[in-house]
Scaffold this motif. Structure first.
Motif, PDB file in Angstrom:
ATOM      1  N   SER B  77       0.850  -1.185   0.000  1.00  0.00           N
ATOM      2  CA  SER B  77       0.000   0.000   0.000  1.00  0.00           C
ATOM      3  C   SER B  77       0.891   1.241   0.000  1.00  0.00           C
ATOM      4  N   ASP B  78       0.317   2.367  -0.413  1.00  0.00           N
ATOM      5  CA  ASP B  78       1.119   3.588  -0.589  1.00  0.00           C
ATOM      6  C   ASP B  78       1.770   4.087   0.699  1.00  0.00           C
ATOM      7  N   ASP B  79       1.090   3.844   1.812  1.00  0.00           N
ATOM      8  CA  ASP B  79       1.609   4.382   3.073  1.00  0.00           C
ATOM      9  C   ASP B  79       2.557   3.423   3.779  1.00  0.00           C
ATOM     10  N   GLU B  80       2.950   2.372   3.097  1.00  0.00           N
ATOM     11  CA  GLU B  80       3.747   1.331   3.747  1.00  0.00           C
ATOM     12  C   GLU B  80       5.241   1.666   3.742  1.00  0.00           C
ATOM     13  N   THR B  81       5.844   1.652   4.933  1.00  0.00           N
ATOM     14  CA  THR B  81       7.298   1.861   5.006  1.00  0.00           C
ATOM     15  C   THR B  81       7.942   0.584   5.516  1.00  0.00           C
ATOM     16  N   LEU B  89       9.978  -1.024  -7.321  1.00  0.00           N
ATOM     17  CA  LEU B  89       8.670  -1.109  -7.990  1.00  0.00           C
ATOM     18  C   LEU B  89       8.886  -1.731  -9.371  1.00  0.00           C
ATOM     19  N   LYS B 194       0.408  -1.436  -6.835  1.00  0.00           N
ATOM     20  CA  LYS B 194       1.852  -1.399  -7.094  1.00  0.00           C
ATOM     21  C   LYS B 194       2.520  -2.690  -6.626  1.00  0.00           C
TER      22      LYS B 194
END
Lengths: 224, 224
Positions: B77-81, B89, B194
């Protein structure tokens, strides 16, 4: 006491008109898609929602012990003892040699001929590999490994594209549909694997579990 | 020091003429069969044996940390660090609505229409469900759950037999072959996920890992 817990559980379910949820873990190599027919039947006819998990052998046993799943559907080897669980044999699964790029029109292939081609297996330490190795013990030889893949679907797809074969349960190929019904043959000597349902008797959902088990056993008796 | 370990490892591999083994874990919902093409290529051309594992998100991260796998292929997910890992990617995966018993000949289906039919999802707590829920947040409604199944293959098979739909990556349907190329349509609004490759730089197999990553990135650039 377990009966009281069971009655309270069922009362709660009925009063809330919520479906009972049964969590069923399936051995990955046995094939999670085989559970689909039961999911549909129990949802439509019994107000039981079946959630399916796909797992490796050790994970199945662990999840059944911890209560993450209520029922496990798995192949077991003959020498396996599982004292914590009830065990119901529901099917003898015939293994076939799937190799659409090798077999052409063939009825039966000998273990000796199978050994001439690379075999697709599961990753090391996988329960299914041990069962496959056991089969090749008869010939006293091990096949060259073509690839090590994690699911029967990946294995089947690999055999479709490469000159390699795999031992797969015939029922799984038939369930996948028309395009998988060719390209495999019987193996000589034959090999069947025993498919079991495992559960714990002391589970508040016992009545639903029993309903599920009885239906699976009945359906497989009719189809075998 | 890591370089020395790497050199020693490669020397050992070369001197024994043994293939380097790369262990790649794939997110179950991303589809393990997508790895097959790389397995074939690296075995034939680079003497690298790729063993594939199929895992849920948490297990992927855990296995990468513990060294059970060398590379993870996963949606994020986009907020995943993920501070412990290198992250590449390699693909934007278009999600489509697979529902052969609903869609007939259709080019695009709106989120509002999708909500009229039951949706097949993964078991609770599955990463993919969160991503699917995120999509339906746009409409402010949740679809009725048709079934909760563990793999995209079981989900696809369920949709083939029942009046239900599912959000599936188009690439997976295309890889499964001809019989899956119909029965799905684009969704409006569109949704892409992604897909990343994750690995640890301090791995004695780093050169092989890099070779693998570069090839996957290149191949997906050509095909996107």
């Amino acid at each position: 006491m377990p009966e009281l817990v069971e009655t309270i559980y069922e009362f709660q379910q009925k009063s809330s008109e919520k479906a009972i949820e049964l969590k069923v873990g399936v051995l990955t190599s046995l094939g999670d898609i085989l559970m689909n027919q039961y999911v549909t039947y129990f949802q439509k006819n019994k107000n039981i929602l079946i959630t399916v998990y796909s797992m490796e052998k050790n994970e199945l046993i662990h999840s059944l012990n911890s209560g993450k799943i209520d029922i496990a559907s798995s192949f077991l080897s003959d020498d396996e003892t599982l004292e914590n669980f009830e065990k119901v044999l529901f099917r003898m699964d015939k293994m076939v040699y799937y190799a659409p790029n090798i077999t052409e029109i063939c009825n039966t292939i000998s273990i000796k001929t199978i050994l001439n081609f690379p075999l697709v297996k599961y990753p090391p330490d996988n329960f299914m590999n041990k069962m496959i190795d056991q089969y090749f013990n008869i010939a006293g030889k091990v096949p060259v490994v073509a690839a090590q893949l994690p699911s029967p679907y990946a294995i089947i797809q690999y055999c479709k594209k490469n000159t390699a074969g795999a031992l797969i349960a015939e029922r799984l190929l038939n369930t996948l549909g028309d395009s998988y019904e060719h390209g495999y043959c019987n193996i000589d000597p034959s090999y069947t694997m025993k498919a079991f349902l495992l559960y714990k008797k002391e589970n508040p959902k016992y009545r639903a579990i029993k309903l599920f088990i009885d239906y699976v056993v009945k359906l497989n008796k009719n189809n075998s």
